[in-house]
Design an enzyme around this catalytic site. Structure first.
Site, mmCIF file in Angstrom:
data_model
loop_
_atom_site.group_PDB
_atom_site.id
_atom_site.type_symbol
_atom_site.label_atom_id
_atom_site.label_comp_id
_atom_site.label_asym_id
_atom_site.label_seq_id
_atom_site.Cartn_x
_atom_site.Cartn_y
_atom_site.Cartn_z
ATOM 1 N N HIS A 114 -1.160 11.048 -1.259
ATOM 2 C CA HIS A 114 -0.771 10.066 -2.270
ATOM 3 C C HIS A 114 -0.161 10.770 -3.472
ATOM 4 O O HIS A 114 -0.326 11.977 -3.658
ATOM 5 C CB HIS A 114 -1.990 9.275 -2.744
ATOM 6 C CG HIS A 114 -2.603 8.426 -1.677
ATOM 7 N ND1 HIS A 114 -3.825 7.809 -1.812
ATOM 8 C CD2 HIS A 114 -2.157 8.090 -0.438
ATOM 9 C CE1 HIS A 114 -4.112 7.124 -0.721
ATOM 10 N NE2 HIS A 114 -3.116 7.292 0.141
ATOM 11 N N ASP A 127 0.845 -1.193 0.000
ATOM 12 C CA ASP A 127 0.000 0.000 0.000
ATOM 13 C C ASP A 127 0.883 1.246 0.000
ATOM 14 O O ASP A 127 1.661 1.477 0.920
ATOM 15 C CB ASP A 127 -0.914 0.008 1.224
ATOM 16 C CG ASP A 127 -2.082 0.961 1.074
ATOM 17 O OD1 ASP A 127 -1.860 2.119 0.673
ATOM 18 O OD2 ASP A 127 -3.219 0.551 1.358
ATOM 19 N N SER A 167 -7.016 4.314 -1.645
ATOM 20 C CA SER A 167 -6.811 2.866 -1.568
ATOM 21 C C SER A 167 -8.078 2.059 -1.765
ATOM 22 O O SER A 167 -8.002 0.857 -2.039
ATOM 23 C CB SER A 167 -6.197 2.497 -0.207
ATOM 24 O OG SER A 167 -4.912 3.061 -0.074
ATOM 25 N N ASP A 219 -1.094 -0.080 -4.794
ATOM 26 C CA ASP A 219 -2.362 0.537 -5.174
ATOM 27 C C ASP A 219 -2.148 1.951 -5.697
ATOM 28 O O ASP A 219 -2.833 2.404 -6.606
ATOM 29 C CB ASP A 219 -3.341 0.540 -4.001
ATOM 30 C CG ASP A 219 -2.719 1.022 -2.692
ATOM 31 O OD1 ASP A 219 -1.501 1.307 -2.660
ATOM 32 O OD2 ASP A 219 -3.451 1.096 -1.685
ATOM 33 N N HIS A 220 -1.159 2.630 -5.145
ATOM 34 C CA HIS A 220 -0.862 4.006 -5.542
ATOM 35 C C HIS A 220 0.522 4.362 -5.017
ATOM 36 O O HIS A 220 1.150 3.585 -4.299
ATOM 37 C CB HIS A 220 -1.895 4.976 -4.966
ATOM 38 C CG HIS A 220 -2.038 4.865 -3.473
ATOM 39 N ND1 HIS A 220 -1.091 5.355 -2.596
ATOM 40 C CD2 HIS A 220 -2.993 4.292 -2.696
ATOM 41 C CE1 HIS A 220 -1.446 5.094 -1.355
ATOM 42 N NE2 HIS A 220 -2.608 4.436 -1.384
ATOM 43 N N HIS A 264 2.264 8.677 5.004
ATOM 44 C CA HIS A 264 1.303 9.715 5.386
ATOM 45 C C HIS A 264 1.796 10.521 6.585
ATOM 46 O O HIS A 264 1.560 11.725 6.678
ATOM 47 C CB HIS A 264 -0.051 9.095 5.728
ATOM 48 C CG HIS A 264 -0.911 8.815 4.539
ATOM 49 N ND1 HIS A 264 -1.217 9.774 3.584
ATOM 50 C CD2 HIS A 264 -1.564 7.676 4.145
ATOM 51 C CE1 HIS A 264 -1.998 9.244 2.665
ATOM 52 N NE2 HIS A 264 -2.223 7.973 2.969
#
Length: 527
Positions: free
Chosen positions: A457, A64, A114, A381-382, A344
């Site tokens: 992100h 992730d 996500s 996912d990113h 984050h």
């Protein structure tokens, strides 16, 4: 100004070249690089013999937030943890023969989240941000837009085909990534009914924790965090009985863990909540496993209590030992979910150590499976607005300073830097002098260009590493929702089955074997 900057860069590069070289002596010899390239070429030529077997097993490793800069930085960290300079190190995913790129945008977002991305790489359709297991016709938070717009995941396709299925994550088992494997929700944050608005409950929407046990009631292996969402509101947590924030959240009074335990008591089902219980199990005697190791997310690997909390690698090993008993094979979703959380929070050290741990888990899975019948995919996912630079010399610690000062404010800066996030700091109206702080501590928040309480992100493509049967179908640049279609095609599940009776490899043997059986049957009847 340009001349000054050039002088600073050149002087730093010159200083870095003085004294003992920062790279092995053999790298000075062109023969070293030529031989390495020739070995790589020889290996590449073997890929012309494509693996067209049927994939008995499918494993998806999802990092992730693991964008390409994170992969590169994790590679360097892995090497440096092993006493090397790091740049020349290979991650387990680096060894995969096929690599492609996936476009990560959501249907309504250029930079994705996500939930929408999980719906893409698990359910095969792109979706709106913040929604899981529903098409783009569903609108976030609007319960009445969900009904009729549900989409199923490859985990469901595998289960319907008779395979065993599992979910292993370092986040809550009802977090965005794992929830798209089994749930249909117009809001990824509806962890339990406590987080849902009254009108959504009235309109018949279900919380994600409840869906985990009801939508696909016999998921063979579930491991991660999220205990508190399974228990009645204010029920004390078994591990943290005196901490109110870890107590149960459910308003409906249901004890989902007890319900699962009661249902599985005669089916070799076991519930565990700590590492000792997990590792004391004999996988040969376990058909169903529910492991909830924390009230919410699991701790960062750097902060993990190795006596009480299992690592991702340990969870993956137990999961595979249980799932592989099924002669029809298995599907396993593994999420290194806290890579994202580290980024984050601007805590690059946390994020990168999470990525290295996921790579260990990939290596363990490799030892326990075969590329002959197991398709393994590693992707993200990113990405994040994370990067590193500053003309660092070979072998510079990935968490260190750049070997130069800014030619604008004459201060040091960290090699790792975020485009935005909590690492933005001003001291007396000027940029913080990072040479005066401890940048190597685990919770250090790397410098950021724009102040935000949480870093965001990134929107660029992510890498997709693939090996095993039909892994060559992942090539070039694809939409992210293509991934589960490839996996399903390789395993002859879901909507792609027609080819399974004719293609070469193990699947191609089916018509031959059936013909032989028919011939023998006729012969026996005539005789």
């Amino acid at each position: 100004m340009k001349v000054t900057a050039l002088l600073i860069i050149c002087s730093c590069l010159m200083l870095g070249s003085l004294g003992k070289p920062q790279f092995p002596e053999q790298e000075k010899d062109p023969k070293f690089w030529n031989k390495w390239a020739q070995r790589t070429l020889t290996n590449a030529l073997t890929l012309q013999s494509l693996n067209k077997n049927e994939a008995k097993n499918l494993i998806l490793f999802l990092g992730d937030g693991m964008g390409v800069p994170t992969v590169t930085a994790a590679r360097i960290l892995k090497g440096q943890l092993n006493g090397q300079s790091g740049e020349e190190t290979q991650l387990e995913m680096d060894k995969f023969p096929f690599v492609s790129l996936a476009k990560t945008y959501n249907t309504n977002a250029q930079v994705p989240d996500s939930a929408g991305t999980a719906t893409a790489y698990l359910c095969g359709v792109k979706a709106n941000e913040g929604t899981v297991g529903v098409s783009a016709a569903a609108v976030r938070t609007q319960c009445n837009t969900m009904h009729g717009n549900e989409v199923t995941s490859i985990l469901r396709w595998a289960k319907d085909a008779g395979k065993s299925v599992g979910i292993v994550t370092t986040t809550r088992v009802n977090h965005a990534t794992p929830s798209a494997a089994y749930a249909h929700s117009v809001d990824r944050d509806w962890y339990s009914d406590n987080e849902m608005p009254a009108d959504a409950l009235k309109d018949g929407c279900k919380d994600i924790a409840r869906q985990l046990f009801e939508n696909i009631p016999n998921i063979d292996v579930i491991m991660g965090g999220g205990r508190k969402y399974m228990f009645p509101k204010n029920k004390s947590d078994v591990e943290y009985p005196g901490v109110a924030k870890h107590s149960g959240t459910r308003k409906d009074g249901r004890n989902l863990v007890q319900e699962w335990t009661d249902r599985m008591k005669d089916k070799k089902g076991y519930y565990v909540w700590n590492k000792k219980q997990l590792l004391s199990l004999n996988p040969n005697n376990v058909d169903y496993l529910l492991g909830l190791f924390e009230p919410a997310d699991l701790p960062y690997d750097l902060e993990r209590n190795s006596e009480t909390d299992p690592s991702l690698t340990e969870m993956v090993e137990v999961a595979i030992k249980i799932l592989r008993k099924n002669h029809r094979g298995f599907y396993l979703l593994v999420e290194g979910g806290r890579i994202d959380h580290g980024h984050h929070e601007g805590k690059a050290k946390m994020a990168l150590h999470e990525a290295v741990e996921m790579d260990r888990a990939i290596g363990r899975a490799d030892l326990m499976t075969s590329t002959h019948d197991t398709m393994t995919i590693v992707t993200a996912d990113h990405s994040h607005v994370f990067n590193f630079g500053g003309y660092t010399v070979r072998g510079n610690t990935i968490f260190g300073l750049a070997p130069m000062l800014s030619d604008v404010d004459q201060k040091s800066f960290t090699a790792i830097i975020y485009g935005n996030g909590p690492g933005y700091k001003l001291v007396n109206g000027a940029r913080e002098n990072v040479s005066t702080v401890d940048i190597h501590k685990n919770n250090y928040q790397a410098q950021a260009a724009v102040p935000l309480s949480m870093e965001t992100h990134g929107g660029e493509d992510v890498a997709v590493f693939a090996k095993g049967p039909l892994a060559h179908l992942l090539h070039g640049v694809h939409e992210q929702n293509y991934i589960p279609h490839v996996m399903a095609y390789a395993a002859c599940i879901g909507q792609n089955k027609e080819h399974c009776m004719s293609r070469s490899g193990s699947a191609g043997l089916r018509p031959v074997l059936s013909s032989i059986v028919a011939l023998l049957t006729v012969t026996r009847l005539l005789c």
